[in-house]
Motif scaffolding. Structure first.
Motif, PDB file in Angstrom:
ATOM      1  N   GLU A  32       0.938  -1.425   0.154  1.00  0.00           N
ATOM      2  CA  GLU A  32      -0.098   0.105   0.066  1.00  0.00           C
ATOM      3  C   GLU A  32       0.953   1.350   0.130  1.00  0.00           C
ATOM      4  O   GLU A  32       0.768   2.150  -0.781  1.00  0.00           O
ATOM      5  N   LEU A  33       2.076   1.139   0.804  1.00  0.00           N
ATOM      6  CA  LEU A  33       2.980   2.320   0.776  1.00  0.00           C
ATOM      7  C   LEU A  33       3.612   2.387  -0.421  1.00  0.00           C
ATOM      8  O   LEU A  33       3.860   3.886  -0.805  1.00  0.00           O
ATOM      9  N   CYS A  34       3.813   1.402  -1.134  1.00  0.00           N
ATOM     10  CA  CYS A  34       4.533   1.448  -2.340  1.00  0.00           C
ATOM     11  C   CYS A  34       3.813   2.041  -3.721  1.00  0.00           C
ATOM     12  O   CYS A  34       4.349   2.726  -4.371  1.00  0.00           O
ATOM     13  N   GLN A  35       2.531   2.164  -3.438  1.00  0.00           N
ATOM     14  CA  GLN A  35       1.424   2.659  -4.287  1.00  0.00           C
ATOM     15  C   GLN A  35       1.765   4.145  -4.609  1.00  0.00           C
ATOM     16  O   GLN A  35       1.708   4.863  -5.300  1.00  0.00           O
ATOM     17  N   GLU A  36       2.481   4.784  -3.498  1.00  0.00           N
ATOM     18  CA  GLU A  36       2.554   6.293  -3.300  1.00  0.00           C
ATOM     19  C   GLU A  36       3.842   6.590  -4.065  1.00  0.00           C
ATOM     20  O   GLU A  36       4.043   7.820  -4.626  1.00  0.00           O
ATOM     21  N   ILE A  37       4.878   5.641  -4.487  1.00  0.00           N
ATOM     22  CA  ILE A  37       5.883   6.010  -5.113  1.00  0.00           C
ATOM     23  C   ILE A  37       5.970   5.220  -6.240  1.00  0.00           C
ATOM     24  O   ILE A  37       6.348   3.915  -6.274  1.00  0.00           O
ATOM     25  N   PRO A  38       6.226   5.802  -7.467  1.00  0.00           N
ATOM     26  CA  PRO A  38       5.957   5.107  -8.719  1.00  0.00           C
ATOM     27  C   PRO A  38       7.306   4.063  -8.887  1.00  0.00           C
ATOM     28  O   PRO A  38       8.388   4.473  -8.681  1.00  0.00           O
ATOM     29  N   GLY A  39       6.894   2.858  -9.468  1.00  0.00           N
ATOM     30  CA  GLY A  39       8.125   1.803  -9.600  1.00  0.00           C
ATOM     31  C   GLY A  39       8.678   0.960  -8.340  1.00  0.00           C
ATOM     32  O   GLY A  39       9.422   0.312  -8.540  1.00  0.00           O
ATOM     33  N   LEU A  40       7.972   1.420  -7.364  1.00  0.00           N
ATOM     34  CA  LEU A  40       8.672   0.820  -5.999  1.00  0.00           C
ATOM     35  C   LEU A  40       7.991  -0.533  -5.782  1.00  0.00           C
ATOM     36  O   LEU A  40       8.874  -1.131  -5.168  1.00  0.00           O
ATOM     37  N   THR A  41       6.856  -0.959  -6.389  1.00  0.00           N
ATOM     38  CA  THR A  41       6.344  -2.137  -6.003  1.00  0.00           C
ATOM     39  C   THR A  41       6.993  -3.059  -6.586  1.00  0.00           C
ATOM     40  O   THR A  41       7.297  -3.981  -6.010  1.00  0.00           O
ATOM     41  N   ASP A  42       7.796  -3.173  -7.986  1.00  0.00           N
ATOM     42  CA  ASP A  42       8.567  -4.245  -8.440  1.00  0.00           C
ATOM     43  C   ASP A  42       9.696  -4.575  -7.863  1.00  0.00           C
ATOM     44  O   ASP A  42      10.181  -5.418  -7.484  1.00  0.00           O
ATOM     45  N   ASP A  43      10.457  -3.170  -7.366  1.00  0.00           N
ATOM     46  CA  ASP A  43      11.541  -3.200  -6.458  1.00  0.00           C
ATOM     47  C   ASP A  43      11.466  -4.035  -5.253  1.00  0.00           C
ATOM     48  O   ASP A  43      12.201  -4.879  -5.045  1.00  0.00           O
ATOM     49  N   CYS A  44      10.553  -3.647  -4.398  1.00  0.00           N
ATOM     50  CA  CYS A  44      10.075  -4.422  -3.261  1.00  0.00           C
ATOM     51  C   CYS A  44       9.823  -5.971  -3.225  1.00  0.00           C
ATOM     52  O   CYS A  44      10.413  -6.782  -2.509  1.00  0.00           O
ATOM     53  N   SER A  45       9.404  -6.040  -4.426  1.00  0.00           N
ATOM     54  CA  SER A  45       8.944  -7.589  -4.594  1.00  0.00           C
ATOM     55  C   SER A  45       9.992  -8.665  -4.850  1.00  0.00           C
ATOM     56  O   SER A  45      10.291  -9.444  -4.476  1.00  0.00           O
ATOM     57  N   LYS A  46      11.122  -7.902  -5.647  1.00  0.00           N
ATOM     58  CA  LYS A  46      12.149  -8.463  -5.718  1.00  0.00           C
ATOM     59  C   LYS A  46      13.092  -8.684  -4.783  1.00  0.00           C
ATOM     60  O   LYS A  46      13.711  -9.586  -4.247  1.00  0.00           O
ATOM     61  N   ILE A  47      13.054  -7.563  -3.766  1.00  0.00           N
ATOM     62  CA  ILE A  47      14.034  -7.763  -2.491  1.00  0.00           C
ATOM     63  C   ILE A  47      13.148  -8.700  -1.619  1.00  0.00           C
ATOM     64  O   ILE A  47      14.040  -9.669  -0.961  1.00  0.00           O
ATOM     65  N   LEU A  48      11.911  -8.822  -1.614  1.00  0.00           N
ATOM     66  CA  LEU A  48      11.481  -9.770  -0.691  1.00  0.00           C
ATOM     67  C   LEU A  48      11.440 -11.068  -0.986  1.00  0.00           C
ATOM     68  O   LEU A  48      11.577 -12.104  -0.356  1.00  0.00           O
ATOM     69  N   GLU A  49      11.382 -11.585  -2.367  1.00  0.00           N
ATOM     70  CA  GLU A  49      11.597 -12.728  -2.957  1.00  0.00           C
ATOM     71  C   GLU A  49      13.134 -13.445  -2.585  1.00  0.00           C
ATOM     72  O   GLU A  49      13.322 -14.461  -1.838  1.00  0.00           O
ATOM     73  N   ILE A  50      14.353 -12.369  -2.703  1.00  0.00           N
ATOM     74  CA  ILE A  50      15.501 -12.679  -2.030  1.00  0.00           C
ATOM     75  C   ILE A  50      15.580 -12.909  -0.766  1.00  0.00           C
ATOM     76  O   ILE A  50      16.182 -13.897  -0.312  1.00  0.00           O
ATOM     77  N   ALA A  51      14.884 -12.053   0.010  1.00  0.00           N
ATOM     78  CA  ALA A  51      14.856 -12.246   1.459  1.00  0.00           C
ATOM     79  C   ALA A  51      14.422 -13.561   1.852  1.00  0.00           C
ATOM     80  O   ALA A  51      14.463 -14.156   2.864  1.00  0.00           O
ATOM     81  N   ARG A  52      13.074 -13.758   1.246  1.00  0.00           N
ATOM     82  CA  ARG A  52      12.319 -15.217   1.592  1.00  0.00           C
ATOM     83  C   ARG A  52      13.394 -16.305   1.501  1.00  0.00           C
ATOM     84  O   ARG A  52      13.659 -17.205   2.292  1.00  0.00           O
ATOM     85  N   GLU A  53      13.960 -16.367   0.267  1.00  0.00           N
ATOM     86  CA  GLU A  53      14.904 -17.351  -0.071  1.00  0.00           C
ATOM     87  C   GLU A  53      16.141 -17.639   0.962  1.00  0.00           C
ATOM     88  O   GLU A  53      16.550 -18.748   1.264  1.00  0.00           O
ATOM     89  N   SER A  54      16.488 -16.603   1.514  1.00  0.00           N
ATOM     90  CA  SER A  54      17.862 -16.623   2.570  1.00  0.00           C
ATOM     91  C   SER A  54      17.239 -16.476   4.054  1.00  0.00           C
ATOM     92  O   SER A  54      18.056 -16.194   4.784  1.00  0.00           O
ATOM     93  N   LYS A  55      15.887 -16.609   4.102  1.00  0.00           N
ATOM     94  CA  LYS A  55      15.142 -16.777   5.471  1.00  0.00           C
ATOM     95  C   LYS A  55      15.446 -15.319   6.279  1.00  0.00           C
ATOM     96  O   LYS A  55      15.596 -15.292   7.518  1.00  0.00           O
ATOM     97  N   SER A  56      15.249 -14.147   5.448  1.00  0.00           N
ATOM     98  CA  SER A  56      15.591 -13.025   6.373  1.00  0.00           C
ATOM     99  C   SER A  56      14.542 -11.915   5.856  1.00  0.00           C
ATOM    100  O   SER A  56      14.487 -10.784   5.809  1.00  0.00           O
TER     101      SER A  56
END
Length: 84
Positions: free
Chosen positions: A21-45
């Motif tokens: 919801e916060l990401c929607q306020e800043i253009p292009g941020l949703t995709d970047d956050c999704s990628k970061i969280l995907e990597i974090a999930r894989e590394s259990k962080s």
């Protein structure tokens, strides 16, 4: 250092929804956050990653570049009932 307290599934779901919801306020941020969280999930962080992302987005959204004391973040947190 404080011990890690893992989030429940419900808490993780709510944190994800809040983040995107916060990401929607800043253009292009949703995709970047999704990628970061995907990597974090894989590394259990994931829990740490979501906390850091939400903090960074709040600072970007509520603090102008010249706000070195994070007064914009303080004002936002006060409106949510947090004492600063």
């Amino acid at each position: 250092k404080y011990p890690t307290v893992p989030l429940t599934f419900h808490q993780r779901k709510n944190a994800s929804e809040d983040l995107f919801e916060l990401c929607q306020e800043i253009p292009g941020l949703t995709d970047d956050c999704s990628k970061i969280l995907e990597i974090a999930r894989e590394s259990k962080s994931w829990d740490l990653a979501i906390a850091e992302l939400i903090t960074q987005i709040l600072v970007v959204a509520y603090c102008p570049p010249s706000d070195e004391m994070l007064e914009g973040l303080k004002r936002h947190l006060l409106t949510m009932g947090f004492s600063c």
